[in-house]
Design an enzyme around this catalytic site. Structure first.
Site, PDB file in Angstrom:
ATOM      1  N   ASP A   9       0.163   3.380   3.871  1.00 38.65           N
ATOM      2  CA  ASP A   9      -0.896   4.082   3.150  1.00 38.65           C
ATOM      3  C   ASP A   9      -1.957   4.630   4.104  1.00 38.65           C
ATOM      4  OD1 ASP A   9      -1.804   1.523   3.810  1.00 38.65           O
ATOM      5  OD2 ASP A   9      -2.550   1.029   1.810  1.00 38.65           O
ATOM      6  N   GLY A  17       0.780  -1.239   0.000  1.00 40.64           N
ATOM      7  CA  GLY A  17       0.000   0.000   0.000  1.00 40.64           C
ATOM      8  C   GLY A  17       0.810   1.286   0.000  1.00 40.64           C
ATOM      9  N   ASP A  64      -5.843   2.441   9.951  1.00 40.28           N
ATOM     10  CA  ASP A  64      -7.272   2.126  10.033  1.00 40.28           C
ATOM     11  C   ASP A  64      -7.547   1.617  11.455  1.00 40.28           C
ATOM     12  OD1 ASP A  64      -9.883   1.594   9.113  1.00 40.28           O
ATOM     13  OD2 ASP A  64      -9.365  -0.363   8.335  1.00 40.28           O
TER      14      ASP A  64
HETATM   15  P1  IMP Z   1      -5.287  -1.706   9.943  1.00 39.17           P
HETATM   16  O1  IMP Z   1      -4.410  -2.812  10.447  1.00 39.17           O
HETATM   17  O2  IMP Z   1      -6.736  -1.959  10.181  1.00 39.17           O
HETATM   18  O3  IMP Z   1      -4.867  -0.322  10.409  1.00 39.17           O
HETATM   19  O4  IMP Z   1      -5.227  -1.797   8.372  1.00 39.17           O
HETATM   20  C1  IMP Z   1      -4.283  -1.284   7.640  1.00 39.17           C
HETATM   21  C2  IMP Z   1      -4.358  -1.857   6.240  1.00 39.17           C
HETATM   22  O5  IMP Z   1      -5.715  -2.163   5.814  1.00 39.17           O
HETATM   23  C3  IMP Z   1      -3.875  -0.782   5.304  1.00 39.17           C
HETATM   24  O6  IMP Z   1      -2.470  -0.824   5.172  1.00 39.17           O
HETATM   25  C4  IMP Z   1      -4.613  -1.118   4.037  1.00 39.17           C
HETATM   26  O7  IMP Z   1      -3.876  -2.074   3.293  1.00 39.17           O
HETATM   27  C5  IMP Z   1      -5.925  -1.727   4.475  1.00 39.17           C
HETATM   28  N1  IMP Z   1      -7.016  -0.717   4.444  1.00 39.17           N
HETATM   29  C6  IMP Z   1      -7.655  -0.172   5.481  1.00 39.17           C
HETATM   30  N2  IMP Z   1      -8.580   0.730   5.073  1.00 39.17           N
HETATM   31  C7  IMP Z   1      -8.488   0.749   3.718  1.00 39.17           C
HETATM   32  C8  IMP Z   1      -9.187   1.483   2.689  1.00 39.17           C
HETATM   33  O8  IMP Z   1     -10.067   2.332   2.914  1.00 39.17           O
HETATM   34  N3  IMP Z   1      -8.811   1.213   1.413  1.00 39.17           N
HETATM   35  C9  IMP Z   1      -7.853   0.310   1.076  1.00 39.17           C
HETATM   36  N4  IMP Z   1      -7.166  -0.384   2.007  1.00 39.17           N
HETATM   37  C10 IMP Z   1      -7.491  -0.182   3.311  1.00 39.17           C
HETATM   38 MG    MG Z   2      -1.628  -1.996   3.213  1.00 32.26          MG
END
Ligand code: IMP
Ligand code: MG
Length: 189
Positions: free
Chosen positions: A100, A43, A103
């Site tokens: 990227d 990402g 989340d």
């Molecule tokens: P986390 O571990 O939930 O913070 O997720 C992080 C990863 O989920 C990011 O590096 C993205 O690859 C993916 N992700 C989370 N939200 C989005 C989105 O809105 N679009 C695309 N990828 C996302």
């Molecule tokens: Mg990612």
């Protein structure tokens, strides 16, 4: 690809301006410091390459890859697994993790935990997007280009089912695409 877009959230110019501003801030903050920039694959690819080319510092670059969510799902998996680790020694380095989007925070908190074991001088986080509404871990970005609401976005490195990363802007996909992704028809070259 354009037909699959519902709404453009950040244009190419808006992204360019924010990335430049963050690169300038990083250049000041890391002047005269040993810096290793660690990009989170896949990402961060587009953001990372634009960001580092605007930082006139002798930085080292490395990458990590983590499995966060699989297939066509738009939510993170419960478990984060590191599937590619850094090669460089970061014991005498300041580490800046570039991703990227922040989340739920599961991916980056796991990457921080893993990199902490190498005893770097410091670890900071720089993300293109911050979606704080969905946070499940206690983590905030040190550097961030844009705050976004709880919407699934693509472009400028962000994907849906590993596609749309090469869009030069950040956009929301049409709902029909996310429910039933179209198979891409291959043409003979
Ligand atoms: P986390 O571990 O939930 O913070 O997720 C992080 C990863 O989920 C990011 O590096 C993205 O690859 C993916 N992700 C989370 N939200 C989005 C989105 O809105 N679009 C695309 N990828 C996302
Ligand atoms: Mg990612």
């Amino acid at each position: 690809m354009k037909n699959d877009i519902e709404e453009v959230l950040f244009s190419e110019d808006e992204i360019k301006n924010r990335v430049s501003a963050i690169a300038q801030k990083l250049t000041v903050d890391y002047k005269h410091k040993n810096l290793t920039v660690v990009g989170v694959l896949n990402g961060s690819l587009v953001f990372l390459s634009d960001l580092i080319r605007q930082m006139p510092l002798p930085v080292k670059i490395d990458t990590v890859k983590a499995n966060t969510y699989s297939g066509t799902s738009t939510t993170s998996a419960a478990k984060t697994e590191i599937i590619h680790n850094i090669d460089v020694n970061v014991k005498d380095e300041h580490v800046l993790i570039v991703d990227d989007i922040l989340d739920t925070g599961k991916t980056l908190s796991e990457i921080i935990r893993m990199l902490t074991e190498y005893n770097p001088l410091s670890i900071k986080v720089c993300v293109l997007l911050n979606k704080s509404a969905r946070r499940e871990r206690e983590i905030e970005p040190d550097y961030c280009c844009f705050e976004i609401e709880d919407k699934f976005v693509v472009g400028y490195g962000l994907d849906f089912d590993n596609r749309y990363r090469n869009l030069p802007y950040i956009a929301v996909l049409r709902e029909s695409i996310m429910i039933a992704p179209k198979p891409f028809k291959l043409k003979k070259l």
